[in-house]
Design a protein around this motif. Structure first.
Motif, short mmCIF file in Angstrom:
data_model
loop_
_atom_site.label_atom_id
_atom_site.label_comp_id
_atom_site.label_asym_id
_atom_site.label_seq_id
_atom_site.Cartn_x
_atom_site.Cartn_y
_atom_site.Cartn_z
N GLU A 139 1.00 -1.26 -0.13
CA GLU A 139 0.07 0.41 -0.04
C GLU A 139 0.45 0.83 -0.17
OE1 GLU A 139 -3.08 0.20 3.18
OE2 GLU A 139 -3.95 -2.05 2.33
N ALA A 146 -2.72 2.45 -5.31
CA ALA A 146 -4.05 3.26 -6.62
C ALA A 146 -4.64 2.20 -6.43
CB ALA A 146 -2.88 3.67 -8.26
N LYS A 149 -7.11 2.25 -3.80
CA LYS A 149 -8.25 3.20 -4.79
C LYS A 149 -9.40 3.04 -5.28
CE LYS A 149 -5.67 7.78 -4.20
NZ LYS A 149 -4.67 8.80 -4.96
N ALA A 153 -13.78 1.65 -5.10
CA ALA A 153 -14.16 2.74 -6.28
C ALA A 153 -15.36 1.31 -6.19
CB ALA A 153 -13.68 2.87 -7.49
N LYS A 206 -10.24 5.63 -11.31
CA LYS A 206 -10.99 6.55 -10.12
C LYS A 206 -9.01 6.49 -9.57
CE LYS A 206 -15.34 7.29 -10.19
NZ LYS A 206 -15.78 8.45 -10.42
N ALA A 207 -8.62 5.78 -9.80
CA ALA A 207 -7.04 5.78 -9.68
C ALA A 207 -5.79 5.93 -10.31
CB ALA A 207 -6.85 4.50 -9.24
N ASN A 209 -2.36 7.86 -11.72
CA ASN A 209 -1.23 8.10 -10.79
C ASN A 209 -0.60 9.28 -11.18
OD1 ASN A 209 -1.41 6.55 -9.12
ND2 ASN A 209 0.02 6.18 -8.82
#
Length: 249
Positions: A139, A146, A149, A153, A206-207, A209
């Motif tokens: 993590e 990512a 997340k 989601a 939603k993730a 980077n």
């Protein structure tokens, strides 16, 4: 030999010494090494840019240290010799203390599966199946953050069989057939050149980077560091990154 002749000889010798010194000063530069710490997902694209930089800077060698961004940031803080840091997230860049970072690329996750997809993974929710062995990044690593997340989601809970320190290690588990799936960057799936298969999933939106780059504080090669950063941000750099699967910015 007369006094005037001696003086003439001394003057001639002095002139020769001065000319030789000037020749050395204006001759070939001393070899230099530019050390770049970069996220593991940049291995292929930065390898290409490093060769281009060396070609345009005779006598300069670009040395890379690829790994998990959080680990690299810790090494920089602890005094590891680095000139440039390219991270896979702004959070890990901030940890390094490098000033004035610039975003140069974006990346998104895919589900990597072995060729043939033996576990028949089709969507993010399939990773919640206890029968599916999943590898994730830890993590604290950007690819792991990512993944957290993306899974949140989708409302998906996964119990990974392994958590790796960088994205290449997670991908390696898939390539070796040790896991049925892993959440990695699409650039890593592309770099695997058909050794694995990639599955896109909507929760990855939603993730996304952001990738920042900056000169490391106290670098001994600030000019070269800035020139390498300029290359990454240039049209040439954008082409290399886009070809690797990044979204250039």
């Amino acid at each position: 030999m007369s006094g005037s002749a001696v003086r003439s000889l001394v003057s001639a010798l002095l002139l020769m010494v001065l000319l030789a010194a000037a020749g050395c000063a204006g001759g070939k530069k001393e070899p230099e090494t530019l050390t770049v710490f970069a996220a593991a997902s940049l291995t292929e694209s930065f390898g290409t840019l490093g060769k281009a930089f060396e070609k345009s800077h005779p006598g300069v060698t670009v040395k890379f240290n690829f790994g998990g961004s959080s680990t690299l940031a810790q090494q920089i803080v602890q005094g590891a010799p680095a000139d440039v840091f390219a991270a896979a997230s702004p959070a890990t860049m901030k940890q390094s203390g490098a000033p004035s970072p610039r975003i140069f690329a974006r990346n998104r996750l895919e589900i990597a599966v072995p060729k043939g997809n033996p576990a028949h993974v089709a969507a993010l929710k399939d990773l919640a199946n206890p029968a599916v062995k999943v590898a994730l990044c830890a993590e604290q690593v950007p690819c792991g953050a990512a993944a957290v997340k993306a899974l949140a989601a989708g409302g998906v809970t996964v119990k990974p069989v392994t958590q790796e320190q960088d994205v290449k290690a997670a991908l390696s588990k898939v390539r070796l057939g040790e896991v049925d799936a892993a959440l990695v960057y699409r650039t890593d799936v592309k770099a695997a050149a058909g050794a694995v298969e990639g599955i896109e999933f909507p929760e990855a939106d939603k993730a996304i980077n952001d990738y920042p780059i900056a000169a490391v504080p106290k670098t001994a090669h600030l000019v070269l560091a800035r020139e390498f950063i300029d290359l990454v941000l240039s049209d040439q750099g954008r082409r290399v990154l886009t070809d690797a699967g990044f979204t250039a910015v």
